[in-house]
Design a protein around this motif. Structure first.
Motif, PDB file in Angstrom:
ATOM      1  N   HIS A 165      35.175  38.619  33.541  1.00 59.91           N
ATOM      2  CA  HIS A 165      35.364  37.833  34.842  1.00 59.91           C
ATOM      3  C   HIS A 165      34.768  38.371  35.817  1.00 59.91           C
ATOM      4  O   HIS A 165      34.331  37.319  36.816  1.00 59.91           O
ATOM      5  CB  HIS A 165      36.950  37.918  35.227  1.00 59.91           C
ATOM      6  N   ASP A 200      38.596  34.523  29.883  1.00 57.63           N
ATOM      7  CA  ASP A 200      39.977  35.119  30.010  1.00 57.63           C
ATOM      8  C   ASP A 200      40.964  33.889  29.910  1.00 57.63           C
ATOM      9  O   ASP A 200      42.112  34.121  29.900  1.00 57.63           O
ATOM     10  CB  ASP A 200      39.962  35.267  31.720  1.00 57.63           C
ATOM     11  N   ASP A 245      40.969  40.535  39.654  1.00 58.75           N
ATOM     12  CA  ASP A 245      40.802  41.344  38.265  1.00 58.75           C
ATOM     13  C   ASP A 245      41.090  42.539  38.367  1.00 58.75           C
ATOM     14  O   ASP A 245      41.590  43.395  37.542  1.00 58.75           O
ATOM     15  CB  ASP A 245      39.165  41.086  38.185  1.00 58.75           C
ATOM     16  N   LYS A 277      38.328  36.504  43.266  1.00 59.47           N
ATOM     17  CA  LYS A 277      38.692  36.487  41.946  1.00 59.47           C
ATOM     18  C   LYS A 277      38.453  38.074  41.534  1.00 59.47           C
ATOM     19  O   LYS A 277      39.139  38.565  40.538  1.00 59.47           O
ATOM     20  CB  LYS A 277      37.612  35.725  41.221  1.00 59.47           C
ATOM     21  N   SER A 295      33.122  33.065  32.548  1.00 59.20           N
ATOM     22  CA  SER A 295      34.207  32.819  33.319  1.00 59.20           C
ATOM     23  C   SER A 295      35.239  32.356  32.711  1.00 59.20           C
ATOM     24  O   SER A 295      36.547  32.365  33.093  1.00 59.20           O
ATOM     25  CB  SER A 295      33.857  31.833  34.539  1.00 59.20           C
TER      26      SER A 295
END
Length: 404
Positions: free
Chosen positions: A291, A324, A387, A383, A321
Motif C-alpha cells: 500500500h 490489500d 498503513d 493512506k 493499491s
C-alpha cells in the motif's frame, strides 16, 4: 447434466458472477457520471457532492445490513440489493435535474469509486466465508477480487460506448442515459445469479440482541483504521480521477476508457499475487508493504508535468493499491467468529463508506478552487499514516492459518 449444473451454480460461483456484472456496471458508471453531470451544466463541486451522497447512502444501507444481516437469510438480502440496483439504473436514466440526481445517488446503489464500497460487499463476503475453509479463504477472496477487477477493466472500456453511439447519430446525453439502462439490466441479471444461492436461514444461536460478541473490540479497532483509509481514498475515487484527467490533460472518453481498462487489468492480476505473498509474509504485512508504494506513486502522478508521466505513475499505483483488498477481507473474516462474520463485514464496511463519503465533496471544492493536485496528495499522505498505524496495532494479531 444436473450434477454439472449444480457444480456450476455453487454459491461461490453465483457470487463471482454477480460481482463481475456489478463491477462491470460500476466501472463505466464511475467514468460516465462526471461527464454526464458536467454535460448537464453542473460544476466540479456539484460532481463531488453527488459522489459524497452516493457513498453516504451506501453507508446507511450497509448499517442496515449490519443490524439485520445476522438474523436474515443472506440470499434474500442480496436479492433485495439487486432489485435496488435495477431501480437505481432506471431512475438515473430518467433524471436530469440536480436535486433528483442527488437523491438517486443517496438512496441508490451507484458506486462512484468503482471499488468495494457497496452494500453488496459485506453480504457476499459472509457467503464466501461460510463456504470456504481457513486455508483457502485468502485465495477465495483473491479470486473474488480478481474477477471483479477484470470485469471493472472491461467496464472501463465500455465507458467509451457513448462516443461510438454519437458516431451513429445519437447525442451524448442520450447515449449516457442508455448506459444507465444497461446498468439496470446488469443488476437484474445479477439478481438471477443470487437467486441460485440456496436459502440458508440463520441458526438459532444467531438470534441475539447484539450482532457482535467476543470480537467486538477488534472489529471496532479495525473499523476505525479502515475509516481513515477510506476517508483518504475518497479524495481519489475513480469519478474524480477521471474528472482530473479530463480537465488537466483533456482526455477523451475513449482514451480514459482505455486507460481505466489497463488499470483494472493491473489491479486484477495483483490479487493472486497478494494471496501468494500473504502466505509468505502474512496478511497484515502484505496490506502495508504494498500500500505504501502505491500511495507514493499517486503523489508523484499528481505532481507529474506531463500526461505520460502521470499515467505511468497511476499504472504503478494500480498494480499495487488493490493488493490489500483480498487480504483485508480475508483478515476480517479470520479474526472473528463464524457467527459474527456478516456483522463484522458490515461494521467494518460502514465506517469505510461513511468516511469515504466526506472526502469527495472536499476534493470537489479543491477542484473548483483550481487546487487539482491537492486531493491526491492528501489521499497519499493519509493512506501512509493508515498503513503505519495498521502495522503497529495488528502485526501481532494473527489469523488461524498463520499460527500453525
Amino acid at each position: 447434466m444436473k450434477a454439472m449444473i449444480s457444480t456450476a451454480f455453487t454459491p461461490a460461483n453465483c457470487v463471482f458472477a454477480s460481482r463481475a456484472l456489478r463491477d462491470f456496471a460500476d466501472a463505466f458508471v464511475a467514468i460516465l457520471l462526471p461527464v454526464y453531470l458536467l454535460s448537464l451544466g453542473f460544476s466540479p463541486l456539484q460532481v463531488g457532492i453527488v459522489a459524497t451522497a452516493s457513498l453516504f447512502g451506501s453507508a446507511l444501507l450497509t448499517i442496515c445490513v449490519g443490524l439485520i444481516g445476522a438474523r436474515l437469510d443472506l440470499r434474500a438480502l442480496l436479492l433485495v440489493a439487486a432489485v435496488w440496483m435495477v431501480a437505481t439504473g432506471v431512475a438515473m436514466s430518467s433524471a436530469s435535474d440536480y436535486l433528483p440526481l442527488l437523491a438517486i445517488a443517496f438512496v441508490g446503489t451507484m458506486n462512484p469509486s468503482a471499488g468495494s464500497v457497496s452494500v453488496f460487499v459485506p453480504l457476499e463476503h459472509a457467503v464466501l466465508a461460510r463456504e470456504t475453509p481457513d486455508r483457502q479463504r485468502t485465495s477465495m477472496f483473491a479470486n473474488y477480487s480478481l474477477i471483479g477487477a477484470l470485469a471493472s477493466a472491461l467496464g472501463g472500456l465500455a465507458a467509451a460506448t457513448p462516443d461510438l453511439m454519437t458516431k451513429l447519430g445519437l447525442d451524448q446525453l442520450t447515449a449516457i442515459k442508455l448506459m444507465f439502462v444497461l446498468y439496470a439490466m446488469l443488476g437484474l441479471l445479477g439478481g438471477l445469479f443470487y437467486s441460485r444461492i440456496p436459502p440458508r436461514p440463520p441458526s438459532r444461536e444467531l438470534d441475539k440482541p447484539a450482532p457482535l460478541g467476543p470480537s467486538r473490540a477488534i472489529v471496532v479497532k479495525l473499523a476505525a483504521l479502515f475509516s481513515l483509509d477510506a476517508f483518504a481514498g475518497g479524495f481519489a475515487v475513480q469519478s474524480l480521477l477521471a474528472l482530473w484527467l479530463f480537465e488537466r490533460f483533456e482526455l477523451s472518453l475513449s482514451q480514459a476508457g482505455v486507460f481505466f481498462f489497463w488499470t483494472g487489468i493491473l489491479s486484477a492480476f495483483s490479487f493472486p499475487v497478494a494471496a501468494r505473498l500473504s502466505k509468505r509474509i502474512g496478511l497484515v504485512n502484505t496490506m502495508v508493504f504494498t500500500h505504501i508504494p502505491s500511495s507514493i506513486a499517486l503523489a508523484l502522478a499528481a505532481l507529474a508535468p506531463s500526461l505520460t508521466l502521470a499515467l505511468g505513475f497511476l499504472l504503478v499505483r494500480a498494480a499495487l493499491s488493490q493488493m490489500d483488498v483480498p487480504t483485508r477481507s480475508s483478515y476480517v473474516m479470520a479474526v472473528v467468529t463464524d457467527a459474527e462474520r456478516a456483522a463484522a463485514a458490515s461494521f467494518t464496511s460502514v465506517p469505510r463508506s461513511l468516511a469515504a463519503a466526506a472526502s469527495p465533496a472536499l476534493a470537489g471544492a479543491l477542484f473548483a478552487a483550481s487546487y487539482r493536485a491537492w486531493p491526491f496528495l492528501i489521499c497519499a499522505a493519509l493512506k501512509i499514516v493508515y498503513d503505519l498505524l495498521l502495522l503497529r496495532k495488528f502485526r501481532h494479531v494473527k489469523p488461524p492459518e498463520e499460527m500453525r
